[in-house]
Design an enzyme around this catalytic site. Structure first.
Site, PDB file in Angstrom:
ATOM      1  N   GLY A 127     140.799 -33.353   4.056  1.00  0.00           N
ATOM      2  CA  GLY A 127     140.556 -32.615   2.752  1.00  0.00           C
ATOM      3  C   GLY A 127     139.329 -32.933   1.973  1.00  0.00           C
ATOM      4  N   ILE A 151     139.826 -27.329   5.067  1.00  0.00           N
ATOM      5  CA  ILE A 151     140.452 -26.219   5.557  1.00  0.00           C
ATOM      6  C   ILE A 151     139.651 -24.999   5.033  1.00  0.00           C
ATOM      7  CG2 ILE A 151     141.985 -26.008   3.580  1.00  0.00           C
ATOM      8  CD1 ILE A 151     144.081 -25.008   5.856  1.00  0.00           C
ATOM      9  N   VAL A 185     144.516 -29.729   9.210  1.00  0.00           N
ATOM     10  CA  VAL A 185     144.667 -31.001   9.642  1.00  0.00           C
ATOM     11  C   VAL A 185     146.303 -30.932   9.882  1.00  0.00           C
ATOM     12  CG1 VAL A 185     145.121 -33.334   8.882  1.00  0.00           C
ATOM     13  CG2 VAL A 185     142.813 -32.353   8.466  1.00  0.00           C
ATOM     14  N   CYS A 204     142.601 -37.842  -0.715  1.00  0.00           N
ATOM     15  CA  CYS A 204     142.221 -38.014  -1.904  1.00  0.00           C
ATOM     16  C   CYS A 204     142.511 -36.526  -2.786  1.00  0.00           C
ATOM     17  CB  CYS A 204     140.607 -38.321  -2.178  1.00  0.00           C
ATOM     18  SG  CYS A 204     140.503 -39.807  -1.303  1.00  0.00           S
ATOM     19  N   ASP A 207     146.274 -31.242  -2.839  1.00  0.00           N
ATOM     20  CA  ASP A 207     146.683 -30.148  -3.666  1.00  0.00           C
ATOM     21  C   ASP A 207     148.263 -30.293  -3.827  1.00  0.00           C
ATOM     22  OD1 ASP A 207     147.983 -27.816  -4.439  1.00  0.00           O
ATOM     23  OD2 ASP A 207     146.548 -26.563  -3.415  1.00  0.00           O
ATOM     24  N   THR A 282     134.462 -39.534  -5.882  1.00  0.00           N
ATOM     25  CA  THR A 282     134.802 -38.349  -5.314  1.00  0.00           C
ATOM     26  C   THR A 282     134.598 -37.352  -6.526  1.00  0.00           C
ATOM     27  OG1 THR A 282     137.114 -38.449  -5.959  1.00  0.00           O
ATOM     28  CG2 THR A 282     136.407 -38.987  -3.772  1.00  0.00           C
ATOM     29  N   ASP A 283     134.154 -35.872  -6.182  1.00  0.00           N
ATOM     30  CA  ASP A 283     133.977 -34.991  -7.176  1.00  0.00           C
ATOM     31  C   ASP A 283     135.221 -34.724  -7.973  1.00  0.00           C
ATOM     32  OD1 ASP A 283     131.458 -33.343  -6.143  1.00  0.00           O
ATOM     33  OD2 ASP A 283     132.663 -33.916  -4.260  1.00  0.00           O
ATOM     34  N   GLU A 284     136.491 -34.933  -7.467  1.00  0.00           N
ATOM     35  CA  GLU A 284     137.565 -34.632  -8.369  1.00  0.00           C
ATOM     36  C   GLU A 284     137.831 -35.815  -9.315  1.00  0.00           C
ATOM     37  OE1 GLU A 284     139.772 -32.191  -8.872  1.00  0.00           O
ATOM     38  OE2 GLU A 284     138.258 -31.029  -7.513  1.00  0.00           O
TER      39      GLU A 284
END
Length: 317
Positions: A127, A151, A185, A204, A207, A282-284
């Protein structure tokens, strides 16, 4: 005027695009690029997230409607890491990532020269989102092949477009060891990797699937952990980070009970640069830090040797 969720998301991405453009400007668009073939190259513009709109969620329980390999032997990794298979021109800048725009076919087994047999993926980002962790990992582990699996097709296309631009702008001297593939995955990870192949797996800001009826969609669960254990070499690690305490507790509970994993704590975890990367780069992670919210991370190592009888009994409860 009240904005819709999509409008708010676009504004957020525009802000992120602006930050990335500032970083891009540091490289210098007017600088001359000479690639590994000795050719002059024009500076490649980085992709913008706003051009790759994609709905946030895809049901991982759906049957795959895209190509996938029958087994790891059917994957032509030279398409994703050309520099590690003797292709100094970045495979003509051809982009492949298993989306309709950049398709991959898995209908023949590739013939791999014996000298490239060891060119195998060792680090997996499950992810991978928009790919920031891949870029940081590329700097930390320049000799390891690193793969992101995502995905969502548009998000995957953004990642590979960005990687390709970074490769061009470095004259094919950097970021040649990272790639991304669109796949599921939960259903197909064993089709890509062999037993004990991976050294690190990152999960990371997955969801959280808050509804109890959707818990089976969570990327960490009993059956999947057995697959991850199969793919990790002894001593290999799973890294997880989230801003959802409930999901953190879920992850630690499943990993902690599994007979083949032991938690990494103390200075070994604190001094691991990968923990800082996934928690901050990471972006999140950047969004969470900007909001001032906490993040919870955990690291588990695949044990060496066979699990103890006590561990097996605990896992079977």
């Amino acid at each position: 005027m009240k904005r819709t969720h999509d409008q708010m998301e676009d504004l957020e991405k525009e802000g992120e695009d602006g930050e990335e453009e500032k970083e891009e400007a540091k490289i210098g668009k007017d600088s001359e690029i000479i690639d590994t073939m000795g050719n002059k190259r024009e500076y490649a513009t980085m992709p913008k997230k706003t051009k790759y709109r994609m709905r946030a969620h895809v049901n991982p329980l759906n049957e795959p409607k895209f190509p996938f390999p029958l087994s790891p032997e059917w994957v032509d990794w030279s398409l994703h890491y050309p520099a590690y298979f003797g292709k100094l021109d970045n495979n003509g800048d051809r982009i492949v990532c298993n989306t309709p725009v950049h398709p991959v076919t898995y209908d023949t087994k590739p013939e791999v020269d014996e000298k490239y047999k060891n060119s195998q993926v060792r680090i997996l980002d499950i992810g991978c989102g928009y790919g920031n962790l891949l870029i940081e990992l590329s700097k930390e582990f320049p000799e390891k092949l690193i793969l992101g699996m995502e995905i969502r097709d548009k998000v995957t296309e953004f990642v590979v477009d960005k990687i390709n631009a970074l490769r061009i702008n470095s004259g094919y001297t950097k970021f040649t060891n990272i790639a991304a593939i669109m796949t599921n995955v939960m259903k197909l990870v064993l089709n890509y990797f062999g037993k004990g192949q991976l050294e690190k797996i990152f999960i990371c800001f997955a969801d959280p699937h808050f509804k109890k009826s959707n818990y089976r969609r969570r990327i960490i669960n009993g059956p999947l952990l057995c697959e991850y254990a199969h793919l990790l070499k002894e001593g290999g690690k799973i890294y997880t980070v989230t801003d959802v305490k409930d999901l953190y507790d879920w992850n630690v509970n499943f990993l902690g009970k599994h007979a083949l994993f032991e938690e990494v704590t103390g200075s070994e975890k604190d001094d691991d640069p990968c923990v800082k990367m996934m928690s901050e780069q990471t972006d999140e992670a950047k969004k969470v830090i900007k909001r001032g919210d906490p993040v919870w991370s955990a690291v588990f190592r695949k044990i060496t040797g066979k699990p103890s009888t006590e561990a097996l009994m605990e896992y079977m409860k």
